[in-house]
Scaffold this active site. Structure first.
Site, short mmCIF file in Angstrom:
data_model
loop_
_atom_site.label_atom_id
_atom_site.label_comp_id
_atom_site.label_asym_id
_atom_site.label_seq_id
_atom_site.Cartn_x
_atom_site.Cartn_y
_atom_site.Cartn_z
N HIS A 58 32.01 70.90 44.02
CA HIS A 58 32.54 71.10 45.36
C HIS A 58 33.45 69.91 45.64
O HIS A 58 33.20 68.78 45.17
CB HIS A 58 31.42 71.19 46.40
CG HIS A 58 30.87 72.57 46.54
ND1 HIS A 58 29.61 72.84 47.07
CD2 HIS A 58 31.39 73.79 46.22
CE1 HIS A 58 29.40 74.15 47.08
NE2 HIS A 58 30.46 74.75 46.58
N ASP A 60 34.12 67.78 48.00
CA ASP A 60 33.69 66.50 48.56
C ASP A 60 32.90 65.66 47.56
O ASP A 60 32.58 64.50 47.82
CB ASP A 60 32.88 66.71 49.84
CG ASP A 60 31.70 67.64 49.67
OD1 ASP A 60 31.82 68.64 48.94
OD2 ASP A 60 30.64 67.39 50.29
N HIS A 61 32.59 66.22 46.39
CA HIS A 61 31.87 65.49 45.35
C HIS A 61 32.70 65.27 44.09
O HIS A 61 32.24 64.60 43.18
CB HIS A 61 30.60 66.26 44.96
CG HIS A 61 29.61 66.37 46.07
ND1 HIS A 61 28.52 65.53 46.19
CD2 HIS A 61 29.55 67.21 47.13
CE1 HIS A 61 27.83 65.86 47.26
NE2 HIS A 61 28.43 66.88 47.86
N HIS A 255 25.17 61.72 52.99
CA HIS A 255 25.80 63.05 53.01
C HIS A 255 25.58 63.73 54.36
O HIS A 255 25.05 64.83 54.46
CB HIS A 255 25.21 63.91 51.87
CG HIS A 255 26.03 65.14 51.57
ND1 HIS A 255 25.84 66.34 52.21
CD2 HIS A 255 27.03 65.35 50.68
CE1 HIS A 255 26.68 67.24 51.72
NE2 HIS A 255 27.42 66.66 50.80
#
Length: 294
Positions: A58, A60-61, A255
């Site tokens: 994903h 954001d990672h 997170h």
């Protein structure tokens, strides 16, 4: 802690990014967008990296992976860098690695993770991965030192063992009728666990078990538990409960969804779930020390 936001960054929180210094290893975990710049603020260089661990693809990672790989090559890092990531995400890794033109100068060793188990093993640590519960293929990571023995000076003195004989006893397990167990005690190896996007599952407990330092996602608060379950995430209360069950010594919550503005609420929920160990609510560019050996 290079970045501590979830899908949407805020003015105070960048996308995910975490760096673990472990003896000779420098491990970059989940480099989200902007990680290269956050490393600069944290005083980290590309030369500090020996491994990159991606839990899942994903954005954001992982969107920062392109810049990190290019920076490793631009700076001509003199040692190989190993990348671990879900094997099913190979097309995403390839696109990020070759996102734009650059000159490759460094050997990047690709070691994709296909299943639960050991992904790297050295004399002084083992790195394992477990599949988590998230809409896309996602793995958590656990770095563990082997258990050892702590020598007890008083017992060594009483047994008349000193100097080079101590090393011989450690190597052979027995010396002049004295067994290693008689003059030492068990010393558990230190454990670091890194668990990002996931719903509650057995893998969370197995990765976190006995962790000295546990970095665990807590995207939501209990008021949004239904949304957390739907999206495959944890609440702060679930994270605190998991850390309590695992016997973790130091829990780092991170997170965080941009919908929340009061970090203290995450601490309150984790404590209400029964976690009594050391607790850090992660903030960008803060440093957390791995606890001393037990």
């Amino acid at each position: 802690m290079l970045g501590t936001a979830s899908q949407v960054p805020t003015r105070l929180r960048a996308h995910n990014g975490y760096f673990l210094r472990w003896d000779r290893e420098g491990i970059l975990l989940d480099p989200g967008e902007g990680t290269q710049r956050q490393m600069l603020h944290a005083g980290l260089a590309a030369h500090d990296l020996t491994r990159i661990c991606v839990t899942h693809f994903h954005g954001d990672h992982s969107l920062g992976l392109a810049g990190i790989i290019q920076r490793i090559n631009l700076d001509a890092v003199p040692h190989p860098v190993t990348a671990h990531y879900p094997a099913s995400g190979q097309p995403f890794f390839d696109r990020l690695r070759l996102a734009t033109a650059y000159r490759e100068t460094v050997r990047l060793r690709e070691e994709p993770v296909e299943r639960d188990g050991i992904v790297a093993k050295a004399l002084d640590f083992t790195l394992t991965a477990r599949r988590l519960a998230h809409p896309v293929d996602t793995f958590g990571y656990r770095l563990a030192e082997p258990d050892g023995r702590r020598m007890l000076p008083d017992r060594l003195k009483a047994a008349g063992i000193s100097g080079p004989d101590v090393s011989r006893l450690q190597r052979d397990g027995e010396l002049n009728g004295v067994r290693l167990e008689e003059v030492s005690e068990h010393r558990p190896g230190q454990v670091f666990a890194f668990i990002m996007d996931t719903g509650m599952c057995d893998a969370v407990h197995e990765l976190a078990k006995g962790a000295d330092l546990l970095v665990l996602e807590s995207t939501f608060l209990a008021q949004d538990a239904a949304l957390a379950a739907e999206a495959g995430h944890l609440t702060a209360g679930q994270a605190g409960e998991a850390a309590r069950r695992a016997g973790a010594r130091h829990l780092v919550l991170t997170h965080f969804s941009q919908r929340y503005t009061d970090p203290a609420l995450f601490e309150a929920e984790a404590r209400a779930a029964g976690f009594t160990g050391e607790l850090t609510i992660a903030e960008d560019l803060t440093r957390v020390t791995v606890p001393r050996r037990r």
